[in-house]
Scaffold this active site. Sequence first.
Site, PDB file in Angstrom:
ATOM      1  N   LYS A  78     -31.155 -40.919   3.564  1.00  5.73           N
ATOM      2  CA  LYS A  78     -29.853 -41.393   3.104  1.00  5.73           C
ATOM      3  C   LYS A  78     -29.308 -40.428   2.056  1.00  5.73           C
ATOM      4  CE  LYS A  78     -28.006 -43.895  -0.007  1.00  5.73           C
ATOM      5  NZ  LYS A  78     -26.645 -43.273  -0.073  1.00  5.73           N
TER       6      LYS A  78
ATOM      7  N   THR B 180     -31.550 -45.907 -11.399  1.00  2.00           N
ATOM      8  CA  THR B 180     -31.732 -46.147  -9.966  1.00  2.00           C
ATOM      9  C   THR B 180     -33.196 -46.006  -9.584  1.00  2.00           C
ATOM     10  OG1 THR B 180     -29.504 -45.312  -9.537  1.00  2.00           O
ATOM     11  CG2 THR B 180     -30.992 -45.492  -7.655  1.00  2.00           C
ATOM     12  N   GLY B 181     -33.872 -45.025 -10.159  1.00  2.00           N
ATOM     13  CA  GLY B 181     -35.290 -44.859  -9.891  1.00  2.00           C
ATOM     14  C   GLY B 181     -36.099 -46.073 -10.297  1.00  2.00           C
TER      15      GLY B 181
ATOM     16  N   GLU C 288     -38.313 -38.264  -8.513  1.00  2.00           N
ATOM     17  CA  GLU C 288     -37.910 -37.127  -9.337  1.00  2.00           C
ATOM     18  C   GLU C 288     -36.623 -37.542 -10.023  1.00  2.00           C
ATOM     19  OE1 GLU C 288     -35.993 -34.505 -10.847  1.00  2.00           O
ATOM     20  OE2 GLU C 288     -35.757 -33.392  -8.975  1.00  2.00           O
TER      21      GLU C 288
ATOM     22  N   CYS D  27     -30.846 -31.558 -12.681  1.00  2.00           N
ATOM     23  CA  CYS D  27     -31.785 -32.438 -13.383  1.00  2.00           C
ATOM     24  C   CYS D  27     -32.636 -31.676 -14.390  1.00  2.00           C
ATOM     25  CB  CYS D  27     -32.678 -33.168 -12.373  1.00  2.00           C
ATOM     26  SG  CYS D  27     -33.571 -32.071 -11.257  1.00  2.00           S
TER      27      CYS D  27
ATOM     28  N   GLU E 191     -29.118 -37.768 -20.857  1.00  4.55           N
ATOM     29  CA  GLU E 191     -28.734 -36.767 -19.863  1.00  4.55           C
ATOM     30  C   GLU E 191     -27.241 -36.875 -19.586  1.00  4.55           C
ATOM     31  OE1 GLU E 191     -30.635 -35.129 -15.757  1.00  4.55           O
ATOM     32  OE2 GLU E 191     -30.279 -37.293 -15.846  1.00  4.55           O
TER      33      GLU E 191
END
Length: 476
Positions: free
Chosen positions: A157, A214-215, A232, A266, A365
Amino acid sequence: MDVIDPAKEECIDHLSAGTAEDVDLAVDCARRAFEGEWRTSSGAERANLLHAIAKGILRRRDELARLEVIDNGKPLAEALWDIDDAAGCFTFYADLAQEFDAAQDETIALPDERFESSVRREPVGVAAQIIPWNYPLLMAAWKVAPAIAAGCTMVLKPSELTSLTSLKLAEIAVDAGLPAGVLNLVTGLGAVAGERLAHHPGVDKIAFTGSVPTGTKIFMAAAQDIKNVSLELGGKSPFIVFDDADIEAAVEWIMLGIFWNQGQVCSATSRLIVQEGIADRLLKRLVERARSIPIGSGLDPSTKLGPLVSRGQYERVRQFVAQGVESGARLLTGGKRPVDVARGYFIEPTIFTDVPLNSTIWRDEIFGPVLVVQKFSDEQQALRLANDSRFGLAAAVMSEDETRCQRVARAFRAGIVWINCSQPTFSQAPWGGYKQSGIGRELGRWGLGNYLEVKQVTRFKRGHTWDWYGDKAHPS
């Protein structure tokens, strides 16, 4: 779903918004393919397919690069780099797949000669792969290539913001002869298609690259079925520059570390920690160079900084800039739309100094072309500043003293360390981080391991007796 060119703020295409039912169909296809002939295919067969996909990517290199530019916004030169890198990733895993048959079974030495044991590596099964928008084709390659090499099937996805090159990758895989059901692709919203994929009982493994929030949700979803997970996630990576460093070389690597891909990386070395002896001279030169970066559409060959990927990301970065000003940090340059750019999600290269250590721009971040700077007096202070973060993806150090560089590299709490550079990435080396930057590693043999289960097979040798419950003497 509308596809928006971030340089023009115009709709250039439309994509299907996949539903939960679409995900179910894709997972079913992947399961049937895995339970069929694919799981018993040889490493050599999979290597041939991976090589064919790599060649297909290179044949369509210019087309794919242009799609990356109008879909993501990055400069064309960077997009071409990414396409070559993606092809190289498939080639690398083709070579690993070729070696896989010979390395699939490993004999283990045992202390009891009556037994022999081996370790067998087998594909984990059906993998759900959810990728971000900052490197659309390359992130797909990082996940699809090792999964194919391992003998897994998958449902990919892509981000709803940047799906065009993933769709082209599916076409290339079909043309390469990849069997039906091995690679399945569902475009759609994360809250719909991604959510269903993370919770799907027919999925054996989840591989995700993206944000920490989300992770976290994906990790919690996977916990319900104890799925195999690799994550990751984000970073707020430090770059320590000592006062013996060459200023021009340092400025070049600092700029690459934060302005490449508009800072939407990232591993971006977004926290500059510079020694007091050269700080003023370095920052003066850095500001001069940052202001000279050509900004514009990625299709213009002269462009070195394109737009951010979407209006949402543009507004997010602008909010961070405003918070930086409110925190008392000193804005040296940037922070706004370029004066000569009328439309598009553009933000100038931005540099803050005198940044409070508790401010959001120092700790969170940003994922944009925003560099925050702190000065330090000695090595111990620099390391305290570098490691004081909930992230631990990457870190960099620059000095003419090789012994000091090695010492600092060992002291960094990060999964990736660069010495006298920032951002070089190779398919052969592991990629991943400490702390909230994720779980597991991608790339190299570690990336292949993400898609393998380890099975112990132990055999009792013929000609020996085991009579624990009988009349014969039992083993000592």
